[in-house]
Design a protein around this motif. Structure first.
Motif, PDB file in Angstrom:
ATOM      1  N   THR A 311      36.288  34.893  34.673  1.00 25.90           N
ATOM      2  CA  THR A 311      37.739  34.721  34.765  1.00 25.90           C
ATOM      3  C   THR A 311      38.118  33.252  34.955  1.00 25.90           C
ATOM      4  N   PHE A 312      37.310  32.483  35.693  1.00 26.10           N
ATOM      5  CA  PHE A 312      37.593  31.051  35.836  1.00 26.10           C
ATOM      6  C   PHE A 312      37.472  30.349  34.487  1.00 26.10           C
ATOM      7  N   ILE A 391      44.928  41.977  37.704  1.00 29.20           N
ATOM      8  CA  ILE A 391      45.888  42.528  36.739  1.00 29.20           C
ATOM      9  C   ILE A 391      46.553  41.420  35.924  1.00 29.20           C
ATOM     10  N   LEU A 392      46.910  40.323  36.594  1.00 28.61           N
ATOM     11  CA  LEU A 392      47.659  39.260  35.918  1.00 28.61           C
ATOM     12  C   LEU A 392      46.782  38.376  35.038  1.00 28.61           C
ATOM     13  N   GLN A 393      45.487  38.284  35.332  1.00 29.14           N
ATOM     14  CA  GLN A 393      44.627  37.391  34.553  1.00 29.14           C
ATOM     15  C   GLN A 393      44.585  37.777  33.066  1.00 29.14           C
ATOM     16  N   CYS A 421      46.501  30.971  35.874  1.00 23.75           N
ATOM     17  CA  CYS A 421      46.084  30.165  37.025  1.00 23.75           C
ATOM     18  C   CYS A 421      46.598  30.758  38.340  1.00 23.75           C
ATOM     19  N   PHE A 422      47.727  31.427  38.309  1.00 25.78           N
ATOM     20  CA  PHE A 422      48.169  32.191  39.476  1.00 25.78           C
ATOM     21  C   PHE A 422      47.108  33.236  39.818  1.00 25.78           C
ATOM     22  N   ILE A 426      44.043  33.579  43.210  1.00 27.76           N
ATOM     23  CA  ILE A 426      43.837  34.757  44.064  1.00 27.76           C
ATOM     24  C   ILE A 426      42.395  35.230  43.973  1.00 27.76           C
ATOM     25  N   ILE A 427      41.870  35.322  42.762  1.00 29.10           N
ATOM     26  CA  ILE A 427      40.488  35.773  42.563  1.00 29.10           C
ATOM     27  C   ILE A 427      39.509  34.846  43.275  1.00 29.10           C
TER      28      ILE A 427
END
Length: 515
Positions: A311-312, A391-393, A421-422, A426-427
């Protein structure tokens, strides 16, 4: 805390150990969820301001980093966080200036991105050397040494006359900055208690995550109006400035639990020494360089690290290495415009993500402990705070991919940056905090696993992102990568419910337990 709750905790104590000290295992000691050292028999259990036991229990030694005054803890956090910011800044400031860099060395912009990719790759390798050295000789001298390496190599990149010279200096820069990600996380864990660690790790990760987003802003203006060389000179100046600040302001935080306190009337000043603070009986062995690989065998570490790395890469590195080319092709952006579009969108998203992430994970841990009679700590509670990011990623990635493919106004992909990036902030906060709670003494090694995964997966992006998007369409690339992210998230969901069982079966690492 009520007397009943304190009594309940004492009832669970394991009695005197071989050293005559009393300890409490709030859960099974093998799971290493919490092992509270109460010190000598009769010593008062130290509580936080809410009446729950401090975890870990600080010693009576004033030079114990857990006993540092709060202002000094915050100063340490800010220093190591800014150092974490300098790592990706060294690698990414040049990103908006790939066009003038490519023109100078007579290569394509895609090939120009490889010098960033190589720095990222070696930033994932170098920490395998620095962490064992720091666990023996101290965090402070290693950070000072590697900061000088980063400053010198970044200066050398700016002075490079040939492509091979540039590549060589970027290798050294990656090796130097690799300590910034791992040793900094270890110092946060050395200094802050469990109930503070989520927010502290959140500050650390917001600097780390935002670095690649801040870097394009000055990099774009320097590349367009001054010279691409200043995209290397600026990080070199900041590295050397940080070296001076840390030399005078960053104390050593490596501390051996149970060690005999050194009698001194200036405990903090003593911790500013460059040498002589090695824990008694601690010697560097060849096996120390292989112990860190042990953390790869723990599923809760390995699989959360893999999810974080994927995800990063998709949320931070992908926009960074593709924007110079795509924004120039689609919107005719120059270097400074690309830097602003990339930097501001991602910076706003990450900052907002941190405002939510750190507070949520600490609050969820507090409520979980407060609701249990014995203050039992289950690190998996931290994982519940990851849902918004998970969810947002993929949503942000889809926004970016479809907007690039259908050539919407630049605000479209910029919004995609911000959402991704939001989410990744969080992740990042949840993954770092969760693993530090599970295996606190091994926090530097865990940060090393996270760093190695992030850098190794991320370094591939420059080779496949634009060719893949061009071939199948950026919208389908975004769909594919979103599905990859969702699949890698499934083990994290499993750990929410069964993570403790898995950790109990695996047991705790046998090294560094006294740290």
């Amino acid at each position: 805390m009520s007397s009943e709750k304190i009594d309940a905790i004492h009832d669970k104590s394991s009695g005197q150990g071989v050293d005559g000290k009393i300890s409490v295992s709030v859960q099974d000691a093998e799971s290493q969820d919490v092992h509270i050292n109460l010190g000598q028999p009769g010593q008062i259990l130290k509580l936080d301001k809410t009446g729950l036991p401090l975890v870990p229990q600080p010693s009576d030694d004033p030079s114990d980093p857990l006993n540092f005054p709060q202002w000094l803890k915050i100063a340490i956090l800010l220093q190591v966080s800014f150092l974490a910011l300098l790592g990706p800044l060294n690698q990414a400031t040049i990103n908006p200036a790939f066009v003038p860099l490519a023109a100078h060395f007579h290569v394509s912009t895609v090939v120009a991105s490889y010098q960033t990719t190589i720095a990222i790759a070696f930033a994932g390798i170098g920490s395998f050397v620095w962490v064992p050295l720091a666990n023996t000789y101290g965090r402070r001298p290693l950070l000072l040494f590697t900061t000088l390496i980063a400053a010198a190599s970044s200066l050398g990149s700016g002075k490079a006359l040939t492509w091979s010279q540039l590549i060589a200096t970027r290798v050294l820069n990656g090796l130097g900055t690799s300590s910034f990600f791992t040793l900094g996380a270890g110092m946060v864990s050395d200094t802050f208690f469990l109930h503070e660690r989520g927010r502290a790790m959140g500050v650390f990760t917001v600097f780390l995550t935002n670095s690649a987003h801040i870097a394009p802003i000055p990099g774009g203006f320097l590349g367009q109006f001054v010279s691409y060389r200043w995209c290397y000179y600026l990080p070199a100046i900041l590295d050397f400035t940080m070296f001076v600040v840390m030399f005078f302001c960053l104390p050593e935080t490596l501390y051996l639990r149970g060690s005999t306190p050194v009698v001194t009337d200036k405990p903090i000043l003593r911790r500013m020494k460059l040498w002589g603070l090695r824990p008694a009986g601690k010697h560097l062995k060849a096996s120390d360089f292989f112990r860190q690989f042990i953390m790869f065998k723990y599923p809760t570490v390995l699989l959360t690290a893999f999810y974080y790395s994927v995800t990063f890469t998709l949320s931070s590195i992908l926009p960074a290495v593709t924007s110079a080319t795509l924004f120039r092709q689609l919107y005719k952006f120059n270097a400074s415009q690309t830097g602003l579009a990339l930097g501001l969108g991602t910076l706003v998203g990450s900052t907002l993500g941190e405002l939510l992430g750190g507070i949520v994970v600490d609050r969820s841990m507090y409520l979980s402990r407060k609701g249990k009679k014995d203050g039992e700590i289950v690190p998996e509670v931290r994982l519940q705070g990851i849902w918004a990011g998970a969810i947002l990623q993929p949503i942000g990635l889809l926004v970016w991919g479809f907007c690039i493919q259908y050539k919407t106004p630049y605000i479209g992909p910029t919004m995609g940056f911000g959402i991704m990036c939001f989410a990744i902030q969080i992740i990042s906060t949840v993954v770092y905090s969760y693993n530090a709670d599970c295996y606190r003494p091994q926090t530097p090694e865990i940060a090393q696993v996270l760093n190695f995964g992030r850098q190794t997966v991320g370094m591939t992006t420059g080779f496949w992102a634009i060719p893949l998007g061009t071939k199948i369409g950026f919208q389908w690339m975004a769909v594919t990568m979103s599905l990859v992210g969702i699949v890698t998230f499934l083990p994290v969901v499993y750990f929410m419910f069964h993570g403790k069982t898995i950790r109990d079966k695996m047991g705790a690492p046998s090294y560094n337990r006294s740290l």
